[in-house]
Design a protein around this motif. Structure first.
Motif: not given
Ligand SMILES: [Zn+2]
Ligand SMILES: [Zn+2]
Length: 355
Positions: A197-200, A216, A218-220, A253, A255, A257
């Motif tokens: 996930d993008i949130e720890q 975790l 990375p978001r970007d 998600t 997404a 990525s």
């Protein structure tokens, strides 16, 4: 026959609920219908998305509900007044090409709670066809019962992807559905269930309750996301001792990525499962489908028996849904519940419909 006064949380515009009073029945109860007093309703990601963008015409939201049968149509023989049930929210027509071939989850004429013109279950009472009321035991709490519908979706995914013992599985997305999918994979005997996930905080929550490992993401991502996916997943799989790749990658998600990381994580002969909704067409490494001999699986809603299987998983304590529910709100505070959801502090909120 009773016609209970109903209270509904109707979405009248983006981010705007209105509590409306109206009698439940606008026509006599049919022979094959029952009235259910709704006790609990889980709020899901799709409700939340609808709340943010609004609807073409106002209806009550909600579709993950449980309650008590309070009235039977004259032809209903296999349900009883006072019986506790979870509610299947989709009404396949049972007549179209797909329904008669055993795929009611892809019915061409599907009616579904909270999709206009059908009101959802954020209300005090609903009328439903008796077969959509699936009995639950007294040992399943009302709050747990509010999580059975998404668990049924996870059960369907397990069927479609043929999830089984000893597998290694990666799951992208630690929201409620992702977590329930992890729980089902573990219940079915998967050896490793790895959460991303993008949130720890969400990764930590997944590892505490449902996954064997978590990372975790990375978001970007700068530069070529496809190259990043390969590099990132190669390193993570090496840490896990899974350098050959995993058996199943599940994307929850939507997404791009995450999709690319999913493909990068699979071993030759592995299965990629898409359940997240992609709102714009992603770049997909299709070459790998051929060179790695992959299977791609889609999954939507659930098929007959998934609700019973979901209830069974909860009843036998093979899946514990209780950690998921981080807050409850009364029906009269539905607006507050959705605003709380927008602050992303909660995993899952359950509305108590009689309060
Ligand atoms: Zn849902
Ligand atoms: Zn149909």
């Amino acid at each position: 026959m009773t016609n209970p006064a109903n209270l509904l949380a109707v979405l009248v515009g983006p981010k705007q609920f209105e509590l409306q009073n109206r009698p439940l029945l606008d026509s006599p109860l049919k022979d094959d219908e029952v009235i259910v007093q709704v006790i609990s309703t889980g709020i899901c990601g799709s409700d939340f998305h609808t709340w943010t963008v609004g609807l073409p015409s106002p209806v009550a939201l909600g579709h993950e509900s449980a309650g008590v049968i309070v009235e039977l149509g004259s032809g209903v023989k296999d349900r009883s007044v006072g019986e506790r049930v979870v509610i299947e929210p989709g009404y396949p027509c049972l007549k179209c090409y797909f329904c008669i071939r055993g795929q009611p989850n892809t019915c061409s004429n599907m009616k579904h709670f909270s999709i206009p013109p059908t009101d959802g279950t954020l209300c005090k009472y609903v009328r439903i066809t008796a077969i959509m009321a699936v009995p639950i035991k007294d040992t399943v709490s009302w709050i747990e019962a509010g999580c059975v519908q998404p668990l049924a979706v996870a059960v369907q995914l397990g069927r479609r992807a043929n999830i089984r013992a000893h597998q290694t599985i990666v799951v992208f997305g630690c929201g409620a559905l992702g977590l329930l999918i992890m729980a089902v994979c573990k219940a079915y005997g998967a050896k490793r269930v790895v959460a991303f996930d993008i949130e720890q905080s969400r990764v930590d929550f997944a590892v505490k309750h449902y996954a064997t490992d978590g990372f975790l993401v990375p978001r970007d991502i700068q530069g070529d996301s496809m190259a990043f996916a390969k590099e990132f997943m190669t390193a993570r799989l090496k840490e896990l001792g899974l350098s050959f790749g995993v058996d199943v990658a599940i994307e929850v998600t939507g997404a791009e990525s995450a999709l690319q990381m999913g493909f990068a994580s699979l071993r030759a002969g592995g299965t990629y499962v898409q359940t997240g909704l992609q709102h714009k067409p992603p770049r997909v490494p299709m070459l790998q489908v051929t060179t790695k001999d992959l299977t791609i699986v889609g999954t939507v809603r659930y098929t007959p028996g998934c609700f019973e299987d979901a209830v069974d998983l909860v009843d036998r304590k093979l899946v514990d849904v209780s950690p998921l529910v981080t807050s409850t709100y009364p029906l009269t505070k539905t607006q507050d519940a959705f605003e709380a959801q927008s602050r992303r502090g909660d995993i899952k909120i359950v509305i108590m419909n009689q309060e």
